[in-house]
Structure formats: structure tokens, C-alpha cells
Scaffold this motif. Structure first.
Motif, PDB file in Angstrom:
ATOM      1  N   PRO A 133      25.806  -1.438 -26.787  1.00 22.76           N
ATOM      2  CA  PRO A 133      24.613  -2.274 -26.625  1.00 22.76           C
ATOM      3  C   PRO A 133      24.784  -3.521 -27.501  1.00 22.76           C
ATOM      4  CG  PRO A 133      24.018   0.020 -27.008  1.00 22.76           C
ATOM      5  CD  PRO A 133      25.490  -0.093 -27.292  1.00 22.76           C
ATOM      6  N   GLU A 134      24.625  -4.692 -26.888  1.00 11.25           N
ATOM      7  CA  GLU A 134      24.911  -5.936 -27.622  1.00 11.25           C
ATOM      8  C   GLU A 134      23.907  -6.149 -28.751  1.00 11.25           C
ATOM      9  OE1 GLU A 134      25.246  -9.324 -25.088  1.00 11.25           O
ATOM     10  OE2 GLU A 134      25.612 -10.730 -26.738  1.00 11.25           O
ATOM     11  N   ASN A 135      22.651  -5.863 -28.468  1.00 12.04           N
ATOM     12  CA  ASN A 135      21.606  -6.032 -29.486  1.00 12.04           C
ATOM     13  C   ASN A 135      20.672  -4.827 -29.569  1.00 12.04           C
ATOM     14  OD1 ASN A 135      22.123  -8.813 -30.421  1.00 12.04           O
ATOM     15  ND2 ASN A 135      21.645  -9.372 -28.310  1.00 12.04           N
ATOM     16  N   GLY A 191      27.624   2.890 -30.823  1.00  7.37           N
ATOM     17  CA  GLY A 191      26.347   2.446 -31.389  1.00  7.37           C
ATOM     18  C   GLY A 191      26.577   1.317 -32.373  1.00  7.37           C
ATOM     19  N   HIS A 192      25.740   0.301 -32.286  1.00  8.60           N
ATOM     20  CA  HIS A 192      25.946  -0.899 -33.104  1.00  8.60           C
ATOM     21  C   HIS A 192      24.585  -1.427 -33.519  1.00  8.60           C
ATOM     22  CE1 HIS A 192      27.785  -4.748 -34.295  1.00  8.60           C
ATOM     23  NE2 HIS A 192      26.845  -5.367 -33.621  1.00  8.60           N
ATOM     24  N   THR A 193      24.150  -1.332 -34.723  1.00  8.93           N
ATOM     25  CA  THR A 193      24.811  -0.898 -35.926  1.00  8.93           C
ATOM     26  C   THR A 193      23.736  -0.380 -36.871  1.00  8.93           C
ATOM     27  OG1 THR A 193      26.092  -1.698 -37.843  1.00  8.93           O
ATOM     28  CG2 THR A 193      24.782  -3.320 -36.694  1.00  8.93           C
ATOM     29  N   VAL A 241      23.508  -0.221 -40.459  1.00 13.24           N
ATOM     30  CA  VAL A 241      23.208  -0.974 -41.679  1.00 13.24           C
ATOM     31  C   VAL A 241      23.884  -2.340 -41.611  1.00 13.24           C
ATOM     32  CG1 VAL A 241      23.552  -1.054 -44.189  1.00 13.24           C
ATOM     33  CG2 VAL A 241      22.958   1.111 -43.078  1.00 13.24           C
ATOM     34  N   TRP A 242      23.079  -3.374 -41.677  1.00 14.12           N
ATOM     35  CA  TRP A 242      23.612  -4.750 -41.598  1.00 14.12           C
ATOM     36  C   TRP A 242      22.691  -5.637 -42.429  1.00 14.12           C
ATOM     37  CZ3 TRP A 242      24.286  -7.856 -36.333  1.00 14.12           C
ATOM     38  CH2 TRP A 242      25.066  -8.993 -36.577  1.00 14.12           C
ATOM     39  N   GLY A 243      23.225  -6.116 -43.545  1.00 15.25           N
ATOM     40  CA  GLY A 243      22.369  -6.816 -44.507  1.00 15.25           C
ATOM     41  C   GLY A 243      22.243  -8.313 -44.299  1.00 15.25           C
ATOM     42  N   ASN A 292      27.882  -2.833 -40.797  1.00 15.86           N
ATOM     43  CA  ASN A 292      28.431  -4.026 -40.147  1.00 15.86           C
ATOM     44  C   ASN A 292      28.577  -5.157 -41.168  1.00 15.86           C
ATOM     45  OD1 ASN A 292      29.330  -5.353 -37.784  1.00 15.86           O
ATOM     46  ND2 ASN A 292      27.350  -6.360 -37.509  1.00 15.86           N
ATOM     47  N   GLU A 293      29.687  -5.851 -41.085  1.00 14.75           N
ATOM     48  CA  GLU A 293      29.932  -7.056 -41.886  1.00 14.75           C
ATOM     49  C   GLU A 293      29.577  -6.907 -43.369  1.00 14.75           C
ATOM     50  OE1 GLU A 293      27.997 -10.277 -39.824  1.00 14.75           O
ATOM     51  OE2 GLU A 293      29.451 -10.243 -38.211  1.00 14.75           O
ATOM     52  N   PRO A 294      30.247  -5.980 -44.060  1.00 16.61           N
ATOM     53  CA  PRO A 294      29.989  -5.869 -45.504  1.00 16.61           C
ATOM     54  C   PRO A 294      30.520  -7.058 -46.301  1.00 16.61           C
ATOM     55  CG  PRO A 294      31.807  -4.439 -44.869  1.00 16.61           C
ATOM     56  CD  PRO A 294      31.214  -4.967 -43.594  1.00 16.61           C
ATOM     57  N   VAL A 341      37.403  -4.154 -35.967  1.00 17.87           N
ATOM     58  CA  VAL A 341      37.387  -5.600 -36.207  1.00 17.87           C
ATOM     59  C   VAL A 341      36.753  -6.266 -34.998  1.00 17.87           C
ATOM     60  CG1 VAL A 341      39.357  -5.681 -37.792  1.00 17.87           C
ATOM     61  CG2 VAL A 341      39.733  -6.062 -35.357  1.00 17.87           C
ATOM     62  N   GLN A 342      35.881  -7.221 -35.293  1.00 11.26           N
ATOM     63  CA  GLN A 342      35.132  -7.845 -34.205  1.00 11.26           C
ATOM     64  C   GLN A 342      36.039  -8.714 -33.333  1.00 11.26           C
ATOM     65  OE1 GLN A 342      31.740  -9.883 -35.911  1.00 11.26           O
ATOM     66  NE2 GLN A 342      31.000  -8.046 -36.933  1.00 11.26           N
ATOM     67  N   ALA A 343      36.899  -9.504 -33.977  1.00  8.24           N
ATOM     68  CA  ALA A 343      37.842 -10.358 -33.248  1.00  8.24           C
ATOM     69  C   ALA A 343      37.164 -11.401 -32.348  1.00  8.24           C
ATOM     70  CB  ALA A 343      38.838  -9.524 -32.445  1.00  8.24           C
ATOM     71  N   PHE A 373      35.248  -5.925 -25.242  1.00  4.87           N
ATOM     72  CA  PHE A 373      34.905  -7.337 -25.052  1.00  4.87           C
ATOM     73  C   PHE A 373      33.422  -7.533 -25.337  1.00  4.87           C
ATOM     74  CE2 PHE A 373      38.756  -6.752 -22.709  1.00  4.87           C
ATOM     75  CZ  PHE A 373      39.439  -7.950 -22.881  1.00  4.87           C
ATOM     76  N   TRP A 374      33.076  -8.685 -25.949  1.00  6.46           N
ATOM     77  CA  TRP A 374      31.672  -8.894 -26.318  1.00  6.46           C
ATOM     78  C   TRP A 374      30.909  -9.500 -25.134  1.00  6.46           C
ATOM     79  CZ3 TRP A 374      29.524  -5.896 -29.344  1.00  6.46           C
ATOM     80  CH2 TRP A 374      28.282  -6.160 -29.933  1.00  6.46           C
ATOM     81  N   GLY A 375      30.865  -8.706 -24.073  1.00  7.87           N
ATOM     82  CA  GLY A 375      30.184  -9.134 -22.857  1.00  7.87           C
ATOM     83  C   GLY A 375      30.976  -8.641 -21.659  1.00  7.87           C
ATOM     84  N   THR A 395      27.840 -14.389 -22.021  1.00  6.70           N
ATOM     85  CA  THR A 395      28.435 -14.483 -23.353  1.00  6.70           C
ATOM     86  C   THR A 395      27.462 -15.132 -24.330  1.00  6.70           C
ATOM     87  OG1 THR A 395      30.061 -15.683 -24.701  1.00  6.70           O
ATOM     88  CG2 THR A 395      29.653 -16.557 -22.507  1.00  6.70           C
ATOM     89  N   TRP A 396      27.405 -14.580 -25.524  1.00  5.76           N
ATOM     90  CA  TRP A 396      26.470 -15.117 -26.535  1.00  5.76           C
ATOM     91  C   TRP A 396      26.755 -16.577 -26.852  1.00  5.76           C
ATOM     92  CZ3 TRP A 396      27.543 -14.750 -32.342  1.00  5.76           C
ATOM     93  CH2 TRP A 396      28.907 -14.636 -32.611  1.00  5.76           C
ATOM     94  N   PHE A 397      28.019 -17.028 -26.671  1.00 10.26           N
ATOM     95  CA  PHE A 397      28.349 -18.425 -26.980  1.00 10.26           C
ATOM     96  C   PHE A 397      27.513 -19.386 -26.133  1.00 10.26           C
ATOM     97  CE2 PHE A 397      32.689 -16.660 -28.152  1.00 10.26           C
ATOM     98  CZ  PHE A 397      32.493 -16.803 -29.515  1.00 10.26           C
TER      99      PHE A 397
HETATM  100  C1  XIL Z   1      25.263 -11.274 -31.442  1.00  8.57           C
HETATM  101  C2  XIL Z   1      24.714 -11.128 -30.040  1.00  8.57           C
HETATM  102  O1  XIL Z   1      25.773 -11.216 -29.122  1.00  8.57           O
HETATM  103  C3  XIL Z   1      23.682 -12.186 -29.760  1.00  8.57           C
HETATM  104  O2  XIL Z   1      23.029 -11.913 -28.528  1.00  8.57           O
HETATM  105  C4  XIL Z   1      22.640 -12.239 -30.870  1.00  8.57           C
HETATM  106  O3  XIL Z   1      21.789 -13.327 -30.649  1.00  8.57           O
HETATM  107  C5  XIL Z   1      23.297 -12.371 -32.220  1.00  8.57           C
HETATM  108  O4  XIL Z   1      24.232 -11.299 -32.394  1.00  8.57           O
HETATM  109  N1  XIL Z   1      28.816  -9.982 -34.877  1.00  8.57           N
HETATM  110  C6  XIL Z   1      28.143  -8.836 -34.522  1.00  8.57           C
HETATM  111  C7  XIL Z   1      27.290  -8.842 -33.301  1.00  8.57           C
HETATM  112  O5  XIL Z   1      28.335  -7.782 -35.140  1.00  8.57           O
HETATM  113  O6  XIL Z   1      26.204  -7.964 -33.417  1.00  8.57           O
HETATM  114  C8  XIL Z   1      26.801 -10.229 -32.981  1.00  8.57           C
HETATM  115  O7  XIL Z   1      26.119 -10.184 -31.727  1.00  8.57           O
HETATM  116  C9  XIL Z   1      27.964 -11.176 -32.916  1.00  8.57           C
HETATM  117  C10 XIL Z   1      28.649 -11.266 -34.260  1.00  8.57           C
END
Ligand code: XIL
Length: 403
Positions: free
Chosen positions: A111-113, A150-152, A154-156, A207-209, A283-285, A355-357, A363-365
Motif C-alpha cells: 500500500p503506497e500510503n 506493510g509500510h510502515t 514507525v516513521w519519524g 522507515n528512514e531512520p 532500500v527504497q531506490a 516498483f513505487w507504482g 507515480t508520486w512524481f
Molecule cells: C510517498 C507516496 O508515494 C506519496 O503518495 C505521498 O504523498 C508521500 O509519500 N519514501 C517512502 C514512501 O518511504 O512512503 C514515500 O511515498 C516515498 C518516499
């Protein structure tokens, strides 16, 4: 983040200052108006060049549309046959591409968000969950035999966006902030992992420590309140709730040999010495401003798996405009994606590439500035019309030779 702000604000302020200087010099008819005028002209010239290089919409030939897409199996079939996961992030579960491409092409989704803390809360209220969106995404996948990451938990970073703003107020006014944060973190992880028990088999626990500004752990609410123990504790709680779930730490590196990488490895080693139940590194990459050095990526991954940890690429994308110097940018992008994936596929302890999408149509971009003004982004594996781009065939080939 601060670095990014500095890079964008300092030049903007400089330009503003020179324009003000020019106006004042013109009004006062001062001799410096020539210097100020010259400076502004140079700045305008630079901005025009940058506009055409980075921002003006471009079109690249889509030669891949002429290639006959021949392969006896789909991407998901090739992946499943080798115990590998090819995944995609799912934003809106009702978009037709979800049913079109999953489970046919992808055997894993994230799930993206929808499984981020803030997104699951009603009006951002801690403890009040609404799982409707997340359930829609997850249930479709599970019903189709597709793995869910599952994502995520804990993310500060990004108060109010990834975690509820209410947390800041709560911790600031708590008599014992550390105890309060521990409890809130435990409650959240427990609620969410229990809700998705049996459906989500792997979680990005933290995520992203790392900080985006330097080679140190990010100084956010969790680190400031609990020290780096917050990471260990999050994994411990998650493991208590369901010991069968694979627990990952997830991070973005634009450079796999930076000083920050060493700090990250120190963190991994510390977690292992403390017997923290961590199973893998993601790694997000995201390839945002530049492509990555793939030899360095391979070495980084091998170092992780030599620690006995699993590895996954969890959020891959590579903007097409990073390849615009190539004669055939879509082919150059495909070669790059294929090589990135191949490196992962060749390591038996690298188990997934997500892939992030699903496709370039999602794509979030395309909605996150400044990339939303740098079209096309087209960073994914299927194009806006869901045609497979050439990396699909390359990845199938790499999968066929996976041991
Ligand atoms: C992004 C989503 O793709 C967007 O829809 C949202 O607006 C912001 O977050 N690193 C991550 C992801 O771990 O959760 C992020 O996803 C992109 C960067």
C-alpha cells in the motif's frame, strides 16, 4: 531536507536581492545599475537554460511500442517460479490498473500510503482507526494470492503527514515523555499488526531512520525522546505480536558508499548484537536527481546479506529525464532498471524488487513538486497505457537464470 531547502532558497534569495538592487539602482540612477543589470541578465539566462533542461515538457520516442512483446510467461509467473517477489505500490485500489496488472504481472504489492499511521487515523486522532482503504488494497491482494508488504509502522519524518501531529503535542506535554511515546508506539504497532494478522506477512517496521542532512540518525521525535532504542523496541514489539512476520528496516540511499552508509551498518550491527529480531533491509531506490552507481549498490547489498539479513528493493523508480542524453531514453531507462533488478535477482537472499507504482499513470512524481513540473517522469515498468516497457522482458530473463 534542510540541504534541499538551502539549495533552493539561497539562489532564490540571491536572485531576489539582485532584482531589488537593480530596481533601487535604477530609481536612484546610481552607477551600479549597470552591474546589477548585468547580474540580472546572467541570472535570467541561467534560468532559461535550466528551464529547458529540467522543466520544459519533453517527449521521447517510444520505440518499444514497435517491439513484439514475446515471452512465454508473465512477470509474476517468472518471479513466483523462483520464489522471488516483483511488486508494485498501490495508491488507489479502485484504479483499473490494479486489477489489470495484479496478480498477472506483480506477485507482491505495498500500500503506497494506506498503511501509514496518519493515513489510517480518523482526522489524525491517535487511537481512532479507519482501515477501509487499507483493507480494500490488502484484501484484493490476499484474495489473489499476492504477498503484501506493510509500510510502515514507525516513521519519524514529516509530522502530520506520516505520523499524527497530535503526537508532537502529546509528547511535549507528557509528564514522562519516554514512557508516553513507548506506550503510544506499542499501542499503534499492536493495533495495526493485529488487524492485518495473517494478511500482511512482511512489515517495514522502521522507515528512514537516517537523516537526509548528514551521516547520522534522523533527529526526530522518536530519536529525541527514546534515543536509538526506539528502533530496537519497535522491532521487539512487532516480533512479540507476530513472530511469523518478516521485519524490515527501510531506508533511501542516493549513494551507497556515503558516510551515512557506515552509520547505517553500525546500526544494523548494534541491532544484531542486541539480538533484536530484525530480518531484513529494504532500500527504497528512488532515482530522483541522478542514477545510482550499480557496482556500489551490489556491494552494499552483499554486505547486508553477509550479515545474514534478507534484502529487498522496496520502492524503485527512475525518472525518464535522467536518461534524456541517451539516443533512446526509454531503452536506456530499461537497461538501467533491468541491471538494477538483475543485481538483486542474482543474490539468493535478495527476495523482492518493488516498483513505487503500477504504471507511469500512477507515480508520486507527477504530483510532488518540483517533479510535477518536470514532465514526463515515467519512472516505472508499464507506461501510461499499461504497455509493458522493455525492462519487463529483461527482468523475466534475469529471473529465469536465478538460482
Ligand atoms: C510517498 C507516496 O508515494 C506519496 O503518495 C505521498 O504523498 C508521500 O509519500 N519514501 C517512502 C514512501 O518511504 O512512503 C514515500 O511515498 C516515498 C518516499
Amino acid at each position: 531536507m534542510i540541504k534541499y531547502l538551502i539549495i533552493t532558497t539561497v539562489p532564490a534569495l540571491f536572485i531576489l536581492a539582485s532584482v531589488i538592487w537593480l530596481i533601487v539602482a535604477l530609481v536612484r540612477r546610481s552607477r551600479s545599475r549597470k552591474v546589477a543589470g548585468g547580474l540580472v541578465v546572467v541570472e535570467i539566462a541561467i534560468l532559461v537554460v535550466l528551464y529547458f533542461h529540467w522543466f520544459a515538457p519533453k517527449e521521447f520516442p517510444r520505440n518499444y511500442l514497435n517491439d513484439a512483446q514475446q515471452s512465454s510467461q508473465t512477470l509474476a509467473e517468472a518471479a513466483t517460479a523462483k520464489g522471488f517477489y516483483i511488486g508494485a505500490a498501490i495508491g488507489n485500489p479502485s484504479m483499473p490498473s490494479y486489477a489489470n496488472l495484479v496478480p498477472k504481472e506483480y506477485n507482491s504489492i505495498t500500500p503506497e500510503n494506506a498503511t501509514k499511521w496518519r493515513q489510517m487515523l480518523v482526522d489524525g486522532k491517535i487511537g481512532e482507526y479507519d482501515f477501509t482503504q487499507a483493507d480494500a488494497i490488502v484484501d484484493y491482494a490476499v484474495a489473489n494470492g499476492v504477498r503484501v508488504r506493510g509500510h510502515t509502522l514507525v516513521w519519524g519524518k514529516f509530522s502530520g503527514r506520516t505520523y499524527p501531529k497530535e503526537l508532537d503535542e502529546r509528547i511535549a506535554s507528557a509528564v514522562d515523555p519516554a514512557a508516553e511515546l513507548r506506550q503510544v508506539m506499542r499501542d499503534h504497532i499492536t493495533t495495526v499488526m493485529t488487524h492485518f494478522k495473517g494478511r500482511i506477512k512482511v512489515w517495514d517496521v522502521v522507515n528512514e531512520p537516517m537523516s537526509m542532512d548528514g551521516p547520522y540518525l534522523d533527529k526526530h521525535i522518536y530519536l529525541n525522546t527514546l534515543g536509538k532504542d526506539y528502533i530496537a523496541e519497535a522491532f521487539q514489539i512487532a516480533h512479540e505480536i507476530d513472530p511469523s512476520v518478516q521485519l524490515f528496516i527501510n531506508e533511501q540511499f542516493g549513494n551507497y558508499t556515503s558516510e551515512g552508509v557506515e552509520v547505517f551498518f553500525d546500526l544494523l550491527k548494534w541491532l544484531q548484537e542486541e539480538n533484536v529480531p530484525i530480518h531484513g533491509v529494504g532500500v527504497q531506490a528512488h532515482n530522483i536527481f541522478k542514477t545510482h552507481n550499480l557496482d556500489e549498490f551490489r556491494q552494499f547489498m552483499n554486505r547486508v546479506t553477509e550479515l545474514g539479513l534478507l534484502f529487498e528493493v522496496t520502492e524503485f523508480d527512475a525518472r525518464i529525464r535522467l536518461f534524456d542524453a541517451a539516443e533512446d531514453p526509454y531503452q536506456a531507462q530499461a537497461d538501467y532498471i533491468t541491471e538494477y533488478a538483475r543485481i538483486c535477482i542474482e543474490n539468493p537472499n535478495c527476495i523482492g524488487f518493488t516498483f513505487w507504482g503500477l504504471s507511469d499513470a500512477g507515480t508520486w512524481f507527477d504530483y510532488v513538486p518540483p517533479f510535477s513540473s518536470m514532465l514526463p517522469n515515467d519512472p516505472l515498468l508499464f507506461d501510461i497505457n499499461l504497455h509493458a516497457k522493455p525492462a519487463r522482458a529483461g527482468i523475466i530473463e534475469a529471473l529465469e537464470s536465478r538460482r
